[in-house]
Write an enzyme that holds these catalytic residues in place. Structure first.
Site, PDB file in Angstrom:
ATOM      1  N   HIS A  67       0.832  -1.196   0.000  1.00 19.57           N
ATOM      2  CA  HIS A  67       0.000   0.000   0.000  1.00 19.57           C
ATOM      3  C   HIS A  67       0.870   1.250   0.000  1.00 19.57           C
ATOM      4  CE1 HIS A  67       0.582  -1.403   4.146  1.00 19.57           C
ATOM      5  NE2 HIS A  67       0.593  -0.134   4.495  1.00 19.57           N
ATOM      6  N   GLY A  68       0.298   2.320  -0.529  1.00 23.34           N
ATOM      7  CA  GLY A  68       1.046   3.561  -0.585  1.00 23.34           C
ATOM      8  C   GLY A  68       0.126   4.752  -0.671  1.00 23.34           C
TER       9      GLY A  68
END
Length: 155
Positions: A67-68
């Site tokens: 995730h980012g």
């Protein structure tokens, strides 16, 4: 309806991706998000890679949730990838990963992002659910499994 089915359109599901490393998964995720959500592939790759440097997003049991944060993104979006062959991901249990659920969130974190991660962790802690996903032949089958999945709500 669960949170994940709202973030994960069928167009963001890739079945039997033939890659050998998490770097290649991130590249493919970048291409996918660029085509479906108009987020620059380099921005996706850089964000996922930067987060991974802080510590593996491998959950264990063959699952990773890279995730980012993405500057300018208004709503969280997700993609799901099953691998043709499991790949190394530095998961806590040492197991290679064959399911990756990639999550992009706006730059400013909210409680909703934590809820999404929590729901993903709950979803993928279900062995039967993981096995069902790996049996799916196409994106439509996987999408239906996710739509039908019900979180355990405890009050």
């Amino acid at each position: 309806m669960n949170l994940i089915s709202q973030l994960l359109p069928q167009s963001n599901i890739i079945v039997n991706l033939d890659v050998a490393s998490k770097k290649r998964v991130f590249e493919q995720a970048g291409l996918l998000f660029e085509n479906t959500n108009q987020v620059a592939r380099s921005q996706v790759f850089d964000s996922l890679f930067a987060r991974e440097k802080l510590g593996s997003t491998g959950l264990g049991q063959g699952v990773a949730i890279p995730h980012g944060r993405i500057k300018g993104l208004r709503e969280a979006v997700a993609a799901l990838v099953t691998m043709k062959e499991a790949i190394p991901f530095d998961a806590p249990d040492g197991q290679p990963v064959n399911i990756a659920c990639i999550l992009l969130v706006p730059e400013k974190a909210t409680d909703k992002h934590l809820q999404i991660l929590s729901e993903l962790a709950q979803m993928f802690s279900d062995k039967q659910f993981r096995e069902s996903i790996l049996q799916c032949k196409d994106a439509a089958e996987i999408h239906q499994l996710i739509v039908d999945w019900k979180p355990n709500v405890t009050n």
